[in-house]
Motif scaffolding. Structure first.
Motif, PDB file in Angstrom:
ATOM      1  N   ARG A 629       5.357  -4.763   1.164  1.00 41.97           N
ATOM      2  CA  ARG A 629       5.039  -5.272  -0.167  1.00 41.97           C
ATOM      3  C   ARG A 629       5.588  -6.688  -0.315  1.00 41.97           C
ATOM      4  O   ARG A 629       6.660  -6.996   0.208  1.00 41.97           O
ATOM      5  N   ASP A 657      -3.521  -3.517  -1.134  1.00 45.96           N
ATOM      6  CA  ASP A 657      -3.540  -2.342  -2.027  1.00 45.96           C
ATOM      7  C   ASP A 657      -4.696  -1.414  -1.686  1.00 45.96           C
ATOM      8  O   ASP A 657      -5.410  -0.886  -2.563  1.00 45.96           O
ATOM      9  N   ASP A 689       3.541  -6.786  -7.175  1.00 46.67           N
ATOM     10  CA  ASP A 689       4.097  -6.383  -5.867  1.00 46.67           C
ATOM     11  C   ASP A 689       2.964  -5.819  -5.024  1.00 46.67           C
ATOM     12  O   ASP A 689       2.770  -4.606  -4.926  1.00 46.67           O
ATOM     13  N   GLY A 691       0.657  -4.524  -2.110  1.00 47.05           N
ATOM     14  CA  GLY A 691       0.846  -3.793  -0.862  1.00 47.05           C
ATOM     15  C   GLY A 691      -0.051  -4.331   0.220  1.00 47.05           C
ATOM     16  O   GLY A 691      -1.286  -4.345   0.071  1.00 47.05           O
TER      17      GLY A 691
END
Length: 714
Positions: A629, A657, A689, A691
């Protein structure tokens, strides 16, 4: 012929006198051979013995648990009690030779006391014959003579364990245990294994208390004192927690399979644990004399197995038995094997981790043989009983006789060679450091004992036994250790390294080590990790700026760095939730496994980018895919830049994400850093944040993607 009254009434006292004379002779014998081998100086046969002396010195200097100035408190002394027993010479400032002499005196005293305890336990478990056999087997064990005289806590642990067992056998009938419950605190403080065995004794005490309650010997089966063994078992772990913030000692962090940071390696260790348990049992049955490949010697293990089987059998039959109930040994034995299997290198140094419990094994052997001989003598007709008893007694002793003679006679020479190795390598390096390096030098080392003890300088233990936080970094890989090292505060940054170069394969090539300035070489190495201990000055000028981009990047002109991930720096990986996956290769089936697993491998490189200064950096090898992340500004385009050695060409699928953001192609580089970039459209960045997942096109091609740094700009 009638024996003298003193002999009949005080056999253990007589054996104690013999043990004093015999033990003194053997101790003086090995010390004589040692001085002949070393050129007249006394030393100790293990470098770890000096770790205890250094902790003892720290106690005398008023900062217990702080190994050398500048270090945080650590619990690298596996035994909590042993350093305190070694402290008196340091309080008196008598110097290293006096400290070594005091250590050896304690060890010799423990040898004598253990011999007496073995005799008393043998008498309780198998009568006069058991007393004589237990006494003999203990005093003629080559491994125990060596182990007791190493200056390690082996002597303390074994002696306290035997004392605990003696108190248990004396107090179990009443079910009260007024002395044993306190003795177990000493057992727990002698070694972590002692803490586990304290818990086993606690279980046995509860069972005995319940039996005593059923017979009316005590009013109730429960008493608060029954909790004390478990308090004792928790003692070392509570001390670890108070000192270092972890229930696991730093020595355990450096050695235990439970602290293995690589999940795949730890899983394999645990899967192989039954094989290790079997190997430890085989070592015990073979008198710690296994052939290469962990092969048992039939001459040793067969009579040992029969003797232990007889001990177990005669612990239950006949119904009325003339000896004390020693079934607690049948509980202690598997517990000891289990806890002795936790060190990764469990057979190291003549099975030193198994030596502390070994007197109990010998006690079981002696009791098994003596009980069988006694039954043959008393239950069979005289014409058959006498030869049967003689055969039961003489057969195992004949089979084991090479241990009592040939192997035992080799101990002084081997012990002397060990001491010579430590004296002429670690001690020599420590003395050179003391006279040659500045007082404010910080020495990074991989043997933490004699170098610190004689060097009198601040130290950084690369293995992590005596320096907080380095055990996990070292076991994670040289790259992870390097990242830990370079982030030390300036006053703690090593100025010199005293290491085995073979143990740190990437460190010299990384440019961190300067030219060699001292070397201690062993012609005949019997105990040290390698033949050469080498001292280098440290060179940090080319690694401090490794966190910055090394190449020009016009694609980020006017952008601001939002985040950075430094691979192989464990703290940064944890902060960014980084993890990597791969497929293990099944050697037996010669194919890749179908299910992926977490595989963490590191790498350390030094390259010179674009003709500038060399850059040393550590990174990770990703075999299938990685996830992490990063902090971003949602909705805004971002540029992800990686530093890599590009050892292999890669086609990487980038997901943000969970959504595929594109294909990232990285060409192979020969001998230079490359810093490829990948543009992430802002439409993929929905949260602060984000991913990131980066997946290789073919995770089973035997290659890897090796990121060293990631930067993200917006």
């Amino acid at each position: 012929m009638r024996l003298p009254r003193f002999v009949r009434e005080h056999p253990c006292a007589l054996l104690g006198l013999f043990a004093l004379l015999y033990g003194a002779f053997q101790v003086l014998r090995i010390l004589h051979v040692e001085r002949m081998t070393t050129g007249g100086e006394i030393s100790l046969p293990l470098d770890d013995s000096f770790i205890y002396l250094q902790y003892a010195r720290a106690i005398a200097e008023g900062h217990p648990f702080i190994y050398t100035p500048g270090n945080a408190p650590t619990t690298g002394a596996t035994s909590l009690l042993w350093p305190f027993l070694l402290a008196p010479p340091h309080f008196l400032r008598l110097g290293p030779h006096a400290a070594i002499a005091w250590s050896l005196t304690l060890c010799a005293a423990a040898l004598w006391l253990s011999a007496q305890l073995m005799a008393r336990l043998g008498h309780m478990l198998a009568g006069t014959l058991g007393m004589l056999l237990a006494f003999l087997l203990f005093l003629r064990s080559p491994h125990l003579l060596w182990g007791y005289m190493t200056g390690m806590e082996i002597a303390l642990y074994a002696t306290v364990l035997l004392g605990s067992l003696l108190l248990y056998l004396r107090e179990r009938e009443g079910g009260v245990f007024p002395r044993l419950r306190w003795m177990l605190f000493l057992l727990a403080a002698s070694r972590p294994e002692g803490a586990i065995l304290s818990g086993v004794f606690g279980i046995a005490m509860i069972l005995d208390r319940r039996r005593a309650a059923r017979t009316g010997a005590v009013a109730s089966w429960f008493h608060p004192a029954l909790l004390l063994p478990f308090v004792a078992a928790a003692l070392p772990f509570l001390v670890n927690l108070a000192v270092s913030g972890s229930i696991e000692s730093t020595s355990s962090q450096a050695k235990s399979i439970l602290a293995e940071p690589h999940p795949d390696v730890r899983r394999q260790f645990l899967l192989d644990s039954p094989k290790v348990w079997l190997s430890i049992l085989q070592a015990y049955l073979s008198w710690l004399q296994l052939e290469p490949g962990m092969v048992m010697v039939p001459r040793y293990w067969i009579p040992s197995a029969v003797a232990l089987a007889l001990f177990a059998l005669t612990s239950f039959v006949p119904r009325r038995r003339p000896w004390a109930d020693g079934r607690v040994i049948l509980l202690l034995f598997p517990a000891a094997i289990l806890v002795d299997s936790l060190p990764v290198a469990w057979p190291v140094h003549l099975y030193r981790y198994q030596q502390g419990f070994y007197p109990v094994v010998l006690l079981g052997l002696a009791a098994g043989v003596a009980r069988a001989a006694t039954v043959a003598w008393t239950r069979l007709p005289r014409a058959a009983g006498i030869p049967a008893a003689a055969l039961v007694l003489a057969g195992p002793l004949w089979a084991w006789s090479p241990i009592f003679t040939e192997a035992y006679d080799q101990v002084p020479e081997f012990y002397g060679q060990n001491c010579e190795n430590i004296l002429h390598q670690q001690v020599t390096v420590g003395r050179w450091i003391a006279r040659s390096l500045p007082r404010d030098a910080v020495v990074a080392m991989n043997d933490a004992g004699a170098i610190a003890y004689y060097g009198n300088r601040s130290t950084v233990d690369l293995i992590g036994l005596t320096t907080e936080g380095f055990a996990k970094a070292y076991r994670s890989g040289i790259g992870c250790m390097f990242e830990k090292l370079r982030r030390l505060p300036p006053r703690r940054l090593p100025t010199h390294f005293a290491i085995y170069p073979e143990w740190f394969p990437y460190l010299q090539a990384s440019g961190v080590l300067g030219p060699e300035i001292y070397r201690a070489h062993l012609v005949h190495n019997t105990i040290s990790g390698e033949a050469d201990k080498v001292v280098y000055p440290a060179r940090w000028t080319d690694v401090i700026h490794a966190d910055s981009l090394a190449l020009p990047h016009p694609e980020i002109a006017g952008a601001r760095r939002r985040d950075r991930l430094d691979l192989a720096w464990l703290d940064d990986e944890k902060a960014h939730a980084w993890v990597a996956y791969g497929y293990e290769f099944d050697e037996r089936r010669s194919r890749w496994r179908d299910r992926p697993s977490v595989i963490l491998r590191d790498v350390l490189r030094q390259y010179t980018p674009g003709g500038g200064r060399p850059v040393t950096d550590a990174g990770r090898k990703v075999f299938a895919w990685e996830r992490f992340r990063v902090s971003v500004e949602p909705g805004k385009d971002a540029v992800l830049i990686a530093r890599t050695d590009a050892w292999y060409a890669n086609r990487l699928t980038v997901r943000v994400d969970g959504a595929a953001a594109g294909l990232w192609t990285v060409a192979r580089s020969e001998t230079a850093w490359v810093e490829p970039s990948f543009r992430i459209p802002g439409t993929f960045l929905h949260r602060p944040d984000a991913g990131i997942e980066i997946q290789r096109e073919d995770p089973k091609d035997g290659g890897d993607w090796a990121p060293f740094h990631y930067w993200i700009y917006q």
